[in-house]
Scaffold this motif. Structure first.
Motif, PDB file in Angstrom:
ATOM      1  N   UNK A   1       5.240  12.632  -4.864  1.00  0.00           N
ATOM      2  CA  UNK A   1       4.180  11.656  -4.600  1.00  0.00           C
ATOM      3  C   UNK A   1       4.667  10.666  -3.557  1.00  0.00           C
ATOM      4  N   UNK A   2       3.721  10.052  -2.882  1.00  0.00           N
ATOM      5  CA  UNK A   2       4.061   8.969  -1.950  1.00  0.00           C
ATOM      6  C   UNK A   2       3.025   7.877  -2.094  1.00  0.00           C
ATOM      7  N   UNK A   3       3.497   6.669  -2.048  1.00  0.00           N
ATOM      8  CA  UNK A   3       2.621   5.504  -2.199  1.00  0.00           C
ATOM      9  C   UNK A   3       2.568   4.781  -0.859  1.00  0.00           C
ATOM     10  N   UNK A   4       1.470   4.952  -0.174  1.00  0.00           N
ATOM     11  CA  UNK A   4       1.247   4.257   1.093  1.00  0.00           C
ATOM     12  C   UNK A   4       0.122   3.236   0.932  1.00  0.00           C
ATOM     13  N   UNK A   5       0.062   2.674  -0.262  1.00  0.00           N
ATOM     14  CA  UNK A   5      -0.921   1.611  -0.495  1.00  0.00           C
ATOM     15  C   UNK A   5      -0.492   0.368   0.275  1.00  0.00           C
ATOM     16  N   UNK A   6      -1.450  -0.484   0.552  1.00  0.00           N
ATOM     17  CA  UNK A   6      -1.117  -1.718   1.263  1.00  0.00           C
ATOM     18  C   UNK A   6      -0.149  -2.562   0.438  1.00  0.00           C
ATOM     19  N   UNK A   7      -0.332  -2.576  -0.882  1.00  0.00           N
ATOM     20  CA  UNK A   7       0.579  -3.340  -1.748  1.00  0.00           C
ATOM     21  C   UNK A   7       2.008  -2.821  -1.644  1.00  0.00           C
ATOM     22  N   UNK A   8       2.182  -1.497  -1.710  1.00  0.00           N
ATOM     23  CA  UNK A   8       3.523  -0.908  -1.657  1.00  0.00           C
ATOM     24  C   UNK A   8       4.166  -1.148  -0.297  1.00  0.00           C
ATOM     25  N   UNK A   9       3.378  -1.037   0.765  1.00  0.00           N
ATOM     26  CA  UNK A   9       3.944  -1.270   2.098  1.00  0.00           C
ATOM     27  C   UNK A   9       4.334  -2.732   2.276  1.00  0.00           C
ATOM     28  N   UNK A  10       3.538  -3.640   1.725  1.00  0.00           N
ATOM     29  CA  UNK A  10       3.898  -5.061   1.794  1.00  0.00           C
ATOM     30  C   UNK A  10       5.195  -5.301   1.020  1.00  0.00           C
ATOM     31  N   UNK A  11       5.333  -4.695  -0.152  1.00  0.00           N
ATOM     32  CA  UNK A  11       6.557  -4.858  -0.958  1.00  0.00           C
ATOM     33  C   UNK A  11       7.765  -4.304  -0.217  1.00  0.00           C
TER      34      UNK A  11
ATOM     35  N   UNK B   1      -6.655  -1.154  -3.750  1.00  0.00           N
ATOM     36  CA  UNK B   1      -6.403  -2.378  -2.980  1.00  0.00           C
ATOM     37  C   UNK B   1      -6.155  -2.090  -1.507  1.00  0.00           C
ATOM     38  N   UNK B   2      -6.435  -0.877  -1.082  1.00  0.00           N
ATOM     39  CA  UNK B   2      -6.254  -0.503   0.317  1.00  0.00           C
ATOM     40  C   UNK B   2      -5.078   0.412   0.489  1.00  0.00           C
ATOM     41  N   UNK B   3      -5.130   1.201   1.566  1.00  0.00           N
ATOM     42  CA  UNK B   3      -4.093   2.184   1.795  1.00  0.00           C
ATOM     43  C   UNK B   3      -4.391   3.441   1.013  1.00  0.00           C
TER      44      UNK B   3
ATOM     45  N   UNK C   1       0.936 -10.031   0.166  1.00  0.00           N
ATOM     46  CA  UNK C   1       0.078  -8.986  -0.402  1.00  0.00           C
ATOM     47  C   UNK C   1      -1.388  -9.347  -0.190  1.00  0.00           C
ATOM     48  N   UNK C   2      -1.759 -10.594  -0.448  1.00  0.00           N
ATOM     49  CA  UNK C   2      -3.151 -11.013  -0.225  1.00  0.00           C
ATOM     50  C   UNK C   2      -3.556 -10.821   1.239  1.00  0.00           C
ATOM     51  N   UNK C   3      -2.667 -11.204   2.146  1.00  0.00           N
ATOM     52  CA  UNK C   3      -2.957 -11.065   3.573  1.00  0.00           C
ATOM     53  C   UNK C   3      -3.114  -9.591   3.955  1.00  0.00           C
ATOM     54  N   UNK C   4      -2.189  -8.753   3.470  1.00  0.00           N
ATOM     55  CA  UNK C   4      -2.245  -7.325   3.794  1.00  0.00           C
ATOM     56  C   UNK C   4      -3.490  -6.690   3.186  1.00  0.00           C
ATOM     57  N   UNK C   5      -3.838  -7.069   1.968  1.00  0.00           N
ATOM     58  CA  UNK C   5      -5.053  -6.522   1.339  1.00  0.00           C
ATOM     59  C   UNK C   5      -6.296  -6.874   2.144  1.00  0.00           C
ATOM     60  N   UNK C   6      -6.294  -8.035   2.751  1.00  0.00           N
ATOM     61  CA  UNK C   6      -7.454  -8.446   3.543  1.00  0.00           C
ATOM     62  C   UNK C   6      -7.625  -7.616   4.811  1.00  0.00           C
TER      63      UNK C   6
END
Length: 160
Positions: A134-144, A123-125, A85-90
């Motif tokens: 709804x759809x969650x295409x946040x970087x956190x959700x995609x990493x998960x 946090x991105x995305x 998650x940290x890497x993807x957020x960056x």
């Protein structure tokens, strides 16, 4: 007559003493046999109890080892998740991020329809909403989701 009675009494006393000695020897022999049998039984019971105690201790040690292993695996998974998650957020700070954000926005609209509202995630995305969906295409959700899909591969790490 007195001498004969005295002699008879002595013989009878001697016989009683001899009988008493034989009885005492028999009682002592029986007591020894019984005590040896009790000692053998106690020893067998002690060995059996010791075996049960050892088996219980071994089972407890196995449970504790398994529990510790599961805790270590969970900690490793948590650490991996956090690092991913940290890497993807960056990625937000990469020069290619605006193009990634645009593709995510387009994807959200394809999923929800052209009238969807799409907003940046802190946090991105992006996250998209439409009436009732709804759809969650946040970087956190995609990493998960990527970690969930990689579950079997991650699990293989414990087997090497």
């Amino acid at each position: 007559m007195r001498a004969a009675l005295l002699h008879s009494a002595r013989e009878e006393a001697g016989q009683l003493i001899a009988d008493a000695r034989r009885d005492a020897v028999a009682v002592i022999a029986g007591a020894r046999a019984q005590s040896e049998a009790l000692l053998r039984e106690a020893r067998l019971q002690g060995e059996a109890q010791g075996a049960r105690d050892a088996e219980a201790a071994l089972a407890q040690a196995r449970r504790e080892a398994r529990s510790e292993l599961l805790r270590a695996k969970a900690q490793a998974c948590d650490d991996l998740h956090r690092r991913v998650v940290d890497h993807v957020r960056n990625l937000r700070w990469e020069e290619t991020y605006p193009a990634v954000r645009d593709r995510l926005t387009q994807r959200a609209r394809r999923i929800l329809g052209s009238g969807a509202t799409v907003a940046d995630h802190p946090h991105g995305g992006v996250v998209g909403t439409a009436p009732g969906r709804a759809t969650d295409l946040s970087l956190d959700a995609m990493a998960a989701r990527a970690l969930d899909r990689a579950g079997a591969e991650i699990e293989s790490l414990w087997k090497t």
